[in-house]
Structures are given as C-alpha cells and as structure tokens.
Design an enzyme around this catalytic site. Structure first.
Site, PDB file in Angstrom:
ATOM      1  N   ASP A 263      15.174  21.749 -32.487  1.00  0.00           N
ATOM      2  CA  ASP A 263      14.400  20.517 -32.369  1.00  0.00           C
ATOM      3  C   ASP A 263      13.129  20.866 -31.591  1.00  0.00           C
ATOM      4  O   ASP A 263      13.060  21.904 -30.916  1.00  0.00           O
ATOM      5  CB  ASP A 263      15.197  19.392 -31.690  1.00  0.00           C
ATOM      6  CG  ASP A 263      14.616  18.006 -32.043  1.00  0.00           C
ATOM      7  OD1 ASP A 263      13.428  17.933 -32.449  1.00  0.00           O
ATOM      8  OD2 ASP A 263      15.325  16.998 -31.911  1.00  0.00           O
ATOM      9  N   TRP A 264      12.147  20.030 -31.702  1.00  0.00           N
ATOM     10  CA  TRP A 264      10.805  20.354 -31.191  1.00  0.00           C
ATOM     11  C   TRP A 264      10.818  20.497 -29.660  1.00  0.00           C
ATOM     12  O   TRP A 264      11.012  19.514 -28.937  1.00  0.00           O
ATOM     13  CB  TRP A 264       9.820  19.288 -31.656  1.00  0.00           C
ATOM     14  CG  TRP A 264       9.167  19.632 -32.975  1.00  0.00           C
ATOM     15  CD1 TRP A 264       7.803  19.632 -33.215  1.00  0.00           C
ATOM     16  CD2 TRP A 264       9.777  20.026 -34.211  1.00  0.00           C
ATOM     17  NE1 TRP A 264       7.559  20.015 -34.517  1.00  0.00           N
ATOM     18  CE2 TRP A 264       8.746  20.263 -35.155  1.00  0.00           C
ATOM     19  CE3 TRP A 264      11.084  20.253 -34.627  1.00  0.00           C
ATOM     20  CZ2 TRP A 264       8.974  20.686 -36.461  1.00  0.00           C
ATOM     21  CZ3 TRP A 264      11.329  20.678 -35.942  1.00  0.00           C
ATOM     22  CH2 TRP A 264      10.283  20.883 -36.821  1.00  0.00           C
TER      23      TRP A 264
END
Ligand code: BGC
Length: 722
Positions: A263-264
């Site tokens: 995930d970012w």
C-alpha cells in the site's frame, strides 16, 4: 517500438500481425511463457531490476528503455478510474481523464448480483485500458468488522461468502480487459484509526474463516494478477513484510504468481520485506531513490542480505503481469464513458437500493395523483464522485437525486427543493464542520415551510463522501449535520414524508424507524444515481437490494464494540469476537439488530415453499443440491435474492448460529412461481481446524434454512454428512 522489442523477446521473433493474433489467442489460454520471461530477466542488470521494484511516480514504476520494457502504470480504484494527479496528489488538470463514476463497494454488495459485479469489473477494466492504466487498484473488500470503519463504503460486506462471490466476478471482469485487478488490502485492514501502526491479533481459525476467504477466492478462482498488502500489522508483523501471509499462504498455499504491491507508503523495511514476499514498493514520493526497494535494496543485494534469486523472482512476477496486461497481444480496445458503462452503473444502482419500510404503501409513488413534491436535504443535490481522503473519480457526469426526480417527474409534478442542512464537512482535506453541530434553524424552518405546501416530501439525509472517508473512522453512528432534527420537523409538517438515507455504512436510524412509515436506503450510487433512484421510487424498478451488513440497534451491540476491542489499546487490537463477526454474532448471541443482514423489502411479496435436497445424506466431495419454489404473490414483477444459511447441529467446535453458504437472485413475474436451485459443495461446510491446519467437514446433521434475509427464514430442512 518499445513494446515491439519486449513482444519480440516474449514471443520469440517478429512475425506477421495475423500470426501474432493467432498465437496470442492460443497464448491467452496457456500459461505465460516462464522460460522466455527468465531469458529476459537474464538480460537485465541488477540496477535495471531494482528500478523495476519501486515507484518512480505516484502511480508508476520505471521500465527498461534499452530492452523496450515499459514501466508499470497503476491507478485507483474502486469507484472508477481516478483522474491523473501530479506529484503531491493535486489534479493534473487534464481534459481527457473524466470517467464513469461506479457505485461504491457496499452498493455493489447490496445487489447480491455476481453478474453485475462482473459487468462492473469489465467496464472499469475497459476504462482503465482506454486510459492505459494496466493495474487497477480494485476491488477492495475487507470485512466490515465495525460499522464505523471509514472505508466500509469502499468495501463489500461483513460476510466472507458474499464478499467472495462478488470479488471473484469483479476480478474476472476487470481482467477480461487484460488489465490486472489489484485485490486489497491483504489483510485485516478493518479500521482506519491508526491503520499504519495498529497490530491485529487474530486467531488462525478466524483469519481463515472470516478475513481471508475473499482473498483466497480472488486468487484461486478469480486468478487475480496483483494484490495489495495492507498498512496494518498482523500478529506483530507488518502485512508488507509478513512471511506468513505473503510467502506461506499467498504464494505457497494459493500458488499466487503475480505481484504483491505495497500500500502507498506501507513498506517499513528492505531486507525483511524483500525476503518475506513483497515484490513492489509503492508510495507517494517524491524521493523515490530513498525508498526501501531502491538504493537500499541494491546495497542489500550487494551485501548478500537479499539474494539475486529473490530479486529475479520479483522481476519475473512483474514481467508475467505485463505479459497479461500492457504487453498482451491483441488486447481488447479500451473505451471510456460509453452508454454501456452508464447502463451498468444504472443497473447496479437500481438493484442496490434497499426498501427498509413501506408501511403505508406510499411507494411506489402514485404519480398520477401527486401534484407537488418537496425534495428536502443536502443529499438530494450533493455529488459523491469526489470527496474525503482517498480515491475518487472525475466523473463525466453525476445525476443527483433531485435531478433524477426532475428528469423522471418534472413535467407532470411540481418539484421544489429546500437544502435543509449543510453537508459540508471537509475542505482541502481538513474537517471544518463538526458532524454534531446543531441543526441550522433557518434551514429547517425553510424546509418545514416548503413541506407544508406540497402533497408529499422526500427527505434526503445520511452521510457523504467527506464524512465517510479513508484515513479516519466515524466517531459514532449518529446521523450528522442536525439531520434528525430536520427529519422530525419535516415529518411533523407533512404526513406523507418519505425518508431516503444515503450512506455507505450503517447509521443509527432507530428514531427514523420508529417515527417514519417509509424509509429507503441508498448509496454513493455512481453517475446514474438520481435516475436509478427515481425509477425505484416511481416503481419502474421494483427494489431488490438487500443489506450487505447488519445495522445494529446500538453501536455497543456490534461484536468489536460489545467486547471493547475497537480501536484497540496501545496500538493493539484483539479480534476477541473471533468468528462471530456481523450477523454471526447477533444471531448466536440473540441480539435484535435494527435491520438484519440480508434485509430488504420489495413492492411485491414472495412466498417460499417446498425446500428439498436431492438426497438426504452426502459424502465429502459431493455437492448438496437444493431446490425450492418462490412465488411472486403480488402485482409487480421483481427480483428476489434467495439466501441459504447453514447451521451445524451438535458441533464439536464453536459455530455461528448460521452462516450464508449460497444465494441466488431471480427475476419473477407477478403471479409466477420460480423453481430456484442452489448448490453447496459439502466441502464448504468445513471449519478450519487449527490443530491439523486443515479444513474439516464434521460428520452429522446440518440444517439448511432458506429465507429472504438472515432473520426472514421461510423454509428449512436437514441433511446428514457421513
Ligand atoms: C490506499 C489504497 C490506494 C492507494 C493509492 C492508499 O492510501 O489505502 O487503497 O490504492 O492509497 O491511492
């Protein structure tokens, strides 16, 4: 030309277009050419490989120019293909990135219609292809453990079976366009509070039975090409560096061949993450060279802490996904904003609307005799394609509920509007309005004056996409922005008041349920929102939506809250409710919800009869075949979702009171009877045995119960498993 060089490397030699097309058709049905991918990996330098393993832009990675290997291009996300952004997340202000706004995840789940999930995925995939975004960061389907989670609206349901059936079809739909789905967030991202630091303690049986099934199904049945690791930790280890989740379960047991994408900003280490299964580090820059999977990874390989083999395997996975997506030969043509996409959005929206109460049969609207309607409430004119923190869509268009009613009824009925309350909650990412702020008395007074002058009032209240948002959870379930005061006042002013609550997650509407005779639940329902809703209200569409999660009477009735295990203490959250999530808890503990899982009325009545199984006793490996008759006993044709729940009598382990194991949505003409067939593989009756790490089907009696909701059971029978 670039693509041609890689095609050449992947497919052997340059050949004529028709031969490529032929080979491609064959290749599509075959495994990707692992040996050829390995040959490409051999041609790459270590530096080139490392450059492929981390972001070089908010949604992109580097390719290898000299070999014609393109970078990866990803994009959000569940509501449609998001607009292009610059570094820092501001809009790139293009004129070419307006897209179809698809209904939110819980709306799709409320349709209980896997065919619609496929079309949803297919059309979003088509738009992603037109925009050259080869990995679409969707679908998202973490379990609704608490109704407060800010992303409940993005996710599907509290039930792993409903989740799985929809997720598999959404993945298949997206990937039919040679666009990779990215199923997210793996795993147990069930709250937004402290999501980047919280540690989830969940027992193995619960993980396997509740939180993993839709991920497993997306990989083993849906064949998803990419997956996103969640921000949180599980059992003390970040999901992005969790050997158990990534190497053992995903890549080992489920034989996942694609890319694990962080995930970012959800990566926390170099060596641990690289060795424990993360393939690609994404984030929001801008110092991409400082990423864990950039120079630090290069140094770790040189220092012998991460092997060349590990790096090669990651590059192999990336090329394998490219083979299916950006480098696929003869891919489908992408399309944006087509009438077919609008039709899909309309169909999902129309089938998602849930009729909660219709005690006076005010619905469908008697349009012939109504002369005037007061449309009241901010949600009648609010748009939902953008908002809050997180992914949205620059919608090509969005029909609001007021516009939908005007489109459908404006010529024959006098429709007037009063805003009633202000739904402004955030601006530039910051909260600027407390949801608990008292109602604006001038706005309420204007709404009341209007409601007194019209034949009826339709009141639009609920949440919005600023209020329900990624990155934060709601504090409680209460209706925000003084809406209850407005509802009371309008209801008192006009006895023919219909309440439409718009939201992506449960709210406390107990007072509305008590005081109002007509209640409709709607969602953040995409570009065609207003048209679909107006067609449900006028009866062109008979409502068929069913709640994909339980509405608790009070928050403290929900399992995580009842046991005080939300949002956790000292960054630890214990899933002590175990397998008793959602209706599994309410039913087992005999707690009356406000509205139960699977609930939703129609303009007609359905009578169930004759539930039977093909045999009375079954062996493991067989499939239980059930049939029953459903009669549409009313005046309107309609779609009914028949739900089949299973209970194990006298189990040797803890079991929920009942569990959904099959469902089917059927269209039945007025007065007609449909024969409905539902099947359950005996293997699906298994529980996860932690001692042997195996799924075990207990012999003995099982009760099968068919109904119109989890508490609207109409027919039951028993079978024996030997
Ligand atoms: C979200 C992901 C999303 C990513 C890129 C993250 O904050 O959790 O779901 O895909 O941002 O926008």
């Amino acid at each position: 030309m670039k693509n041609k060089i890689l095609s050449c490397l992947l497919f052997g030699t340059f050949v004529s277009v028709s031969i490529i097309a032929h080979a491609q058709t064959k290749a599509k049905n075959k495994q990707a050419p692992d040996a050829k991918i390995d040959a490409i990996v051999k041609k790459l330098t270590l530096e080139e490989k490392i450059a492929m393993l981390h972001a070089n832009g908010i949604f992109s990675t580097a390719g290898v120019e000299r070999l014609g290997i393109p970078g990866l291009m990803t994009d959000d996300g569940p509501l449609g293909v998001r607009e292009d952004v610059k570094e820092g997340w501001g809009s790139a202000n293009l004129t070419t990135d307006s897209a179809t706004f698809f209904p939110n995840g819980s709306a799709l789940a409320a349709t209980w219609n896997p065919e619609l999930a496929y079309r949803f995925g297919h059309d979003m995939g088509e738009e992603a292809r037109a925009r050259k975004k080869y990995i679409i960061l969707a679908p998202a389907f973490n379990i609704a453990r608490t109704p407060l989670c800010g992303r409940t609206y993005e996710y599907y349901s509290e039930d792993p079976f409903l989740n799985s059936r929809l997720a598999v079809q959404a993945v298949k739909g997206i990937q039919s366009q040679n666009i990779a789905a990215c199923v997210k967030h793996y795993a147990a991202n069930n709250q937004e509070i402290e999501r980047g630091r919280v540690n989830v303690e969940v027992d193995e049986r619960t993980l396997r039975e509740i939180y993993l099934p839709a991920f497993k199904a997306s990989i083993t049945e849906g064949n998803a090409w990419t997956i996103m690791s969640a921000y949180n930790k599980i059992r003390g280890v970040y999901c992005s560096e969790n050997d158990y989740l990534l190497n053992k379960v995903l890549k080992g047991e489920w034989k996942f061949k694609g890319i694990v994408i962080s995930d970012w900003g959800g990566t926390h280490s170099t060596v641990k993450a690289a060795n424990n299964g993360l393939d690609l580090e994404m984030g929001s820059g801008p110092k991409y060279d400082n990423y864990f999977f950039a120079k630090k990874l290069l140094d770790s390989v040189k220092a012998g802490k991460v092997s060349q083999k590990v790096i090669d395997e990651k590059v192999h996975r990336i090329l394998w996904v490219m083979y299916h997506t950006s480098m696929s030969t003869n891919p489908p043509a992408g399309k944006m904003n087509t009438p077919a996409h609008s039709k899909t959005v309309y169909d999902v929206a129309a089938e998602s609307v849930v009729l909660l109460k219709n005690d006076k049969n005010l619905l469908p609207l008697k349009t012939g005799s109504i002369k005037s309607i007061a449309v009241i409430g901010d949600n009648a004119t609010h748009t939902f394609h953008l908002g809050g923190f997180g992914a949205g869509v620059k919608a090509k268009y969005e029909v609001t509920p007021l516009a939908g009613l005007q489109n459908r009824l404006g010529k024959s009925i006098d429709i007037k509007f009063a805003q009633g309350y202000s739904g402004v909650y955030r601006q530039h990412g910051k909260s600027i309005n407390e949801p608990t702020k008292p109602a604006d008395s001038a706005m309420v007074a204007a709404a009341v004056s209007l409601a007194k002058t019209t034949d009826m009032a339709i009141l639009f209240i609920g949440g919005n996409r600023d209020y329900e948002s990624e990155g934060s959870d709601r504090k409680d379930l209460s209706l925000p922005f003084g809406e209850q005061v407005l509802a009371d006042a309008v209801t008192a002013a006009n006895p023919n008041t219909i309440v439409v609550v718009v939201g992506g997650a449960p709210y406390d509407i107990s007072k509305i349920k008590q005081n109002n005779h007509t209640i409709v639940w709607s969602w953040y329902n995409g570009s065609e929102n207003g048209n679909a809703l107006a067609d449900v209200l006028t009866g062109k569409i008979n409502p068929s939506g069913k709640l994909p999660f339980t509405f608790p009477a009070e928050l403290k009735d929900s399992p995580a809250h009842a046991l005080g295990n939300y949002p956790g203490e000292n960054l630890q959250v214990n899933y002590k409710e175990g397998i008793l999530v959602g209706y599994r808890w309410f039913d087992t503990k005999k707690i009356e919800p406000l509205y139960c899982f699977g609930y939703g009325l129609s303009y007609t009545d359905y009578n169930y009869s004759g539930l039977q199984t093909a045999k009375k006793s079954y062996k493991t490996g067989e499939t239980i075949l059930t049939t029953l008759k459903v009669k549409n006993a009313g005046k309107y044709a309609g779609k009914e979702t028949v739900q089949l729940y299973v209970s194990k009598e006298g189990s040797s382990v803890e079991r929920p009171e009942k569990e959904l194991k099959a469902f089917k949505k059927v269209m039945i003409a007025a007065g007609q009877t449909a024969a409905v067939t539902l099947s359950i593989p005996v293997q699906d009756l298994a529980y996860y045995d932690v001692k042997t790490s195996k799924w075990v089907v207990e012999p003995g009696k099982y009760k099968l119960a068919a109904g119109t909701s989890s508490r609207g059971i109409k027919q039951s029978t028993t079978i024996t498993v030997n």
